[in-house]
Each structure stands twice: as C-alpha cells, then as structure tokens.
Design a protein around this motif. Structure first.
Motif, PDB file in Angstrom:
ATOM      1  N   GLU A  23     123.979  76.784-125.416  1.00 18.82           N
ATOM      2  CA  GLU A  23     124.557  75.512-125.884  1.00 18.82           C
ATOM      3  C   GLU A  23     124.065  74.348-125.027  1.00 18.82           C
ATOM      4  N   TRP A  24     123.981  74.554-123.717  1.00 21.21           N
ATOM      5  CA  TRP A  24     123.533  73.495-122.819  1.00 21.21           C
ATOM      6  C   TRP A  24     122.068  73.150-123.080  1.00 21.21           C
ATOM      7  N   ARG A  29     121.864  71.223-126.252  1.00 21.41           N
ATOM      8  CA  ARG A  29     122.380  69.862-126.064  1.00 21.41           C
ATOM      9  C   ARG A  29     121.367  68.975-125.350  1.00 21.41           C
ATOM     10  N   PRO A  85     127.271  70.435-116.373  1.00 26.35           N
ATOM     11  CA  PRO A  85     128.138  71.588-116.065  1.00 26.35           C
ATOM     12  C   PRO A  85     127.967  72.011-114.606  1.00 26.35           C
ATOM     13  N   TRP A 103     125.205  74.330-113.696  1.00 31.97           N
ATOM     14  CA  TRP A 103     123.877  73.724-113.664  1.00 31.97           C
ATOM     15  C   TRP A 103     123.670  72.981-112.347  1.00 31.97           C
TER      16      TRP A 103
END
Length: 178
Positions: A59-60, A63, A134, A137
């Motif tokens: 998802e990251w 995105r 996040p 990360w």
C-alpha cells in the motif's frame, strides 16, 4: 608490506566502498518516478509474496508511486528537489577523496560523515511524522545512518592507528651515518 602501507590500503578500500555507496544512492534519486513504477510492478507480480505477507508495504509503495506520478504529471518542478538530493550525495562523495589521498590530515571529513549519519536519526524521527511517513519507513531511513557510520568508524580507527605510526616514526631517532 609495512603496517603503514596495509593501513593506508585498508582505509582506501573502505573509502572506495563508502564513496560507491554514496554515488549509487545519489544516482538512484534522479529517476524516482521510473524506479517506483518498476518497484511496484516487481512487488505486485504474481510470484511476489509482498502483497500477501506485507500488505502495508505494498500500500505504501502504491501510494508513493501514485504521488510521484501526480507530481510528475502536474507539478514536475517539484522533482527538482530530488535532483538536488542526488547532487548532494555526489558532492559529499567527492569530499571523501580528501581522506583517500591523505587520511590523517583529512580525518575531519570522516568525522563530518559520522555526524551526518547521526543526524539522519533525528531528521527521520522529526520530519517523518510531520510528512506522514509510516514509522517503519522512518526506521528504514534511519538504518542508512546506522549502517553508514559503520565503515566510517572503522576508517576513523584505522586513521588513528596510522597517525600513531607516523608520529612514532617522526619521533624515532635517526641513526647516525657511518
């Protein structure tokens, strides 16, 4: 080979490794849009375990890729900032040529690099949450400082040994000519 030559050779090898890593890191900051597209394609491929086992990562990446695509399409001048990031890595890599040539005299460059590596941690901890990055990360970003400082610590220790050898050689009495 003398101990001085062995230390100089070891210092230079570690510095070449560090310089190559800086250059590669810098060069990868130029084609971010393409890299993220490739990364997303690779991670979402049918053989990849990432979507199933690491959905947050997938998802990251999606995105970030979508964000970069939007910026590239609508505001491409914003990517100029990552060009400067890349340039900074390349310029910093050039600075390490000084210790390559004369390690003892240019130990300050190694210490500067160590300070920069340490600075990555507060930057990631402060700016990461502000920018909506996040935490996991930010941990990856902080690892660059942790892993980056390791070769610099090794090189600094080797330079200090080389410096001690040079000082001992300079202090040693010169035998009289017969």
């Amino acid at each position: 080979m003398s101990e001085r030559q062995a230390l100089t050779r070891g210092i230079r090898r570690w510095l070449v490794f560090f310089i190559v890593c800086l250059v590669l890191s810098g060069l990868t900051a130029f084609p971010l849009v393409t890299e993220l597209r490739w990364t997303e394609d690779l991670l979402s491929a049918s053989a990849s375990p990432v979507p199933e086992h690491f959905p947050g990562l997938m998802e990251w990446i999606t995105r970030v890729r979508e964000g970069l695509d939007t910026i590239d399409r609508e505001q491409p001048f914003m990517l100029y900032g990552t060009d400067w990031l890349a340039f900074a890595h390349l310029v910093i890599a050039v600075a390490f040529y000084g210790p390559y040539r004369d390690p003892v005299r240019n130990i300050w460059v190694i210490e500067f690099g160590m300070i920069a590596c340490a600075g990555i941690i507060p930057l990631a901890l402060i700016c990461g949450p502000i920018r909506g990055i996040p935490f996991w990360w930010s941990v990856i970003d902080m690892s660059f400082g942790v892993f980056g400082v390791i070769p610099l610590l090794i090189v600094r220790r080797m330079i200090k040994r080389l410096e001690a050898l040079e000082q001992a050689a300079a202090a040693a009495p010169v035998p009289a000519a017969a």
